[in-house]
Each structure stands twice: as structure tokens, then as C-alpha cells.
Scaffold this motif. Structure first.
Motif, PDB file in Angstrom:
ATOM      1  N   UNK A 241       0.840  -1.194   0.000  1.00 23.30           N
ATOM      2  CA  UNK A 241       0.000   0.000   0.000  1.00 23.30           C
ATOM      3  C   UNK A 241       0.873   1.240   0.000  1.00 23.30           C
ATOM      4  N   UNK A 242       0.422   2.268  -0.693  1.00 22.69           N
ATOM      5  CA  UNK A 242       1.002   3.595  -0.567  1.00 22.69           C
ATOM      6  C   UNK A 242      -0.001   4.418   0.240  1.00 22.69           C
ATOM      7  N   UNK A 243       0.441   4.925   1.381  1.00 26.86           N
ATOM      8  CA  UNK A 243      -0.447   5.616   2.304  1.00 26.86           C
ATOM      9  C   UNK A 243       0.081   7.026   2.542  1.00 26.86           C
ATOM     10  N   UNK A 244      -0.793   7.997   2.387  1.00 24.34           N
ATOM     11  CA  UNK A 244      -0.455   9.380   2.687  1.00 24.34           C
ATOM     12  C   UNK A 244      -1.001   9.775   4.047  1.00 24.34           C
TER      13      UNK A 244
ATOM     14  N   UNK B 247      -3.859  11.530  -9.957  1.00 24.94           N
ATOM     15  CA  UNK B 247      -2.612  11.662 -10.712  1.00 24.94           C
ATOM     16  C   UNK B 247      -1.423  11.814  -9.776  1.00 24.94           C
ATOM     17  N   UNK B 248      -1.581  12.558  -8.683  1.00 23.77           N
ATOM     18  CA  UNK B 248      -0.467  12.737  -7.739  1.00 23.77           C
ATOM     19  C   UNK B 248      -0.167  11.426  -7.028  1.00 23.77           C
ATOM     20  N   UNK B 249      -1.210  10.713  -6.591  1.00 25.04           N
ATOM     21  CA  UNK B 249      -1.001   9.441  -5.909  1.00 25.04           C
ATOM     22  C   UNK B 249      -0.314   8.436  -6.828  1.00 25.04           C
TER      23      UNK B 249
ATOM     24  N   UNK C 227      -4.597  10.412   4.912  1.00 22.20           N
ATOM     25  CA  UNK C 227      -5.077  11.394   3.946  1.00 22.20           C
ATOM     26  C   UNK C 227      -5.408  10.767   2.601  1.00 22.20           C
ATOM     27  N   UNK C 228      -4.681   9.718   2.207  1.00 22.37           N
ATOM     28  CA  UNK C 228      -4.897   9.100   0.896  1.00 22.37           C
ATOM     29  C   UNK C 228      -4.328   7.691   0.917  1.00 22.37           C
ATOM     30  N   UNK C 229      -4.770   6.873  -0.037  1.00 25.41           N
ATOM     31  CA  UNK C 229      -4.368   5.468  -0.052  1.00 25.41           C
ATOM     32  C   UNK C 229      -4.496   4.906  -1.456  1.00 25.41           C
ATOM     33  N   UNK C 230      -3.535   4.086  -1.863  1.00 26.72           N
ATOM     34  CA  UNK C 230      -3.604   3.272  -3.069  1.00 26.72           C
ATOM     35  C   UNK C 230      -3.066   1.889  -2.732  1.00 26.72           C
ATOM     36  N   UNK C 231      -3.783   0.841  -3.131  1.00 29.17           N
ATOM     37  CA  UNK C 231      -3.328  -0.521  -2.909  1.00 29.17           C
ATOM     38  C   UNK C 231      -2.854  -1.167  -4.200  1.00 29.17           C
TER      39      UNK C 231
END
Length: 210
Positions: A69-72, A116-118, A79-83
Motif C-alpha cells: 500500500x502507498x499511504x499518505x 494523478x499525484x497518488x 489522507x490518501x491510499x492506493x493498494x
């Protein structure tokens, strides 16, 4: 691609306040899962109560479980998340290794973050993993949003007219164990060019959606 998008505009100050980290699934503790599940309930809830249902208790995934996971984080928490999950899918009968991307969300109150930023944060991880493509699917209602944020910036290609077969995350006595959807396919070229993506109008995930 399970996705919840904040409607707010981008702002440089909000981006600067978010610190991103890469977390392998085995690195997450109970506190992490509880924090993420609350984040997803608040992020997906406004898109429909059904979309927030999978995240009850401390469950921090909806269908398939991500491997990284990428976690902000900012001062207020997540604040934000991508798996991401590496898997083999079938595209028109051709086995293809992809990194499926999903569980994308930005906290609804947060200005300054977009998909796009994530994805720019996630892209170096895709390169490190050596996958030929990143892959995801979105509902047609989000097509214009994705076109503006990833396709026009050259990050991905959107494909139409493709049916995607997935398994249900759980087995129900009154439902088929699989489902077929007409969705927009999002492909991120990583180690291969988009011209090497196999032709086909049916994609089989051989598993549940991330």
C-alpha cells in the motif's frame, strides 16, 4: 479499481503537508488496519452506504487483499491510499502479469490531492516490482475524471468495450460466485509499451477485484 474521489480542487499547500509511505501488508498492525478501515468508511460512505460496508470493524480491504500500500498521512491521520496486488489475469485468453491497482481514496475534506499525484508516488514502486503493466477498472461514471487526471497526462490508457469477469469476495447461497461487468479498463504501461497489451474483449481476473 475501488475508488473514492474527493471533489475538491488541487492546491500545492495541501500536497506539501502529506507524507507518503510504502507499507507491505505484513508490516501493518491492528492499529493500522483499524485506522485505515475508518478512513475507507468515511471516504466511500458518501458514494453509497453499500460501498462502505466491506470496511466494518477493522477490515481495511474490500475484495482481494493488497500486498503493498502507498499511504499518505498528514496531521489529521490518513489522507490518501492506493493498494497494489500482483496477479496474473487473462486478456482474451492470454495470461498476463499485472499489478492491479485499487482501494484508491482521498479524504473528502482534503484539498490538494488527486489520483494523478497518488499514481506518481506509486509509479516508482511499479518499476521496482518489474511488472509490465499496472491495471485497474473503474465505473463509467468516473471516465471523465480519469481521462482528465491520468490519460491526458500520459500516465495511463483508458480502454472501452471490455467485459471483466471477477469472483465474489465471499460465497453467498443466493448469488453466483462470479460476476461480469462492463467497465472502463485503465492500463498503466510500466515495463512494456501499450502496444504490447494483448487484444481481447474479455478479461478474467481469476479472483476478486482489489
Amino acid at each position: 479499481m475501488n475508488i473514492a474521489v474527493s471533489p475538491t480542487a488541487e492546491g500545492a499547500s495541501a500536497r506539501a503537508q502529506v507524507q507518503w509511505s510504502r507499507r507491505w501488508e505484513s508490516e501493518l498492525g491492528l492499529t493500522d488496519h483499524a485506522e485505515l478501515s475508518e478512513f475507507f468508511r468515511k471516504s466511500y460512505g458518501p458514494t453509497g452506504a453499500f460501498n462502505a460496508q466491506p470496511f466494518q470493524g477493522s477490515r481495511s480491504w474490500a475484495g482481494a487483499r493488497p500486498e503493498v500500500r502507498v499511504i499518505g498521512h498528514d496531521a489529521r491521520g490518513v489522507a490518501a491510499h492506493v493498494g497494489l496486488l500482483r496477479r496474473f489475469i487473462k486478456v482474451g485468453g492470454v495470461d498476463l502479469l499485472v499489478a492491479e491497482l485499487g482501494l484508491y481514496a482521498v479524504r473528502p475534506d482534503l484539498e490538494g490531492l488527486g489520483i494523478s499525484h497518488a499514481m506518481r508516488v506509486m509509479y516508482p514502486i511499479l518499476q521496482d516490482l518489474g511488472v509490465p503493466f499496472g491495471f485497474g477498472t473503474v465505473r463509467s461514471a468516473l471516465e471523465k475524471h480519469l481521462t482528465r487526471l491520468v490519460e491526458r497526462q500520459g500516465l495511463a490508457t483508458l480502454m472501452h468495450g471490455i467485459r471483466v469477469r471477477s469472483t465474489q469476495p465471499d460465497v453467498y447461497p443466493n448469488l453466483s460466485p462470479t460476476r461480469i461487468e462492463d467497465v472502463v479498463v485503465v492500463v498503466f504501461p510500466v515495463g512494456s509499451s501499450i502496444s504490447e497489451w494483448p487484444a481481447g474483449t474479455v478479461i478474467d481476473r481469476n479472483g476478486p477485484e482489489l
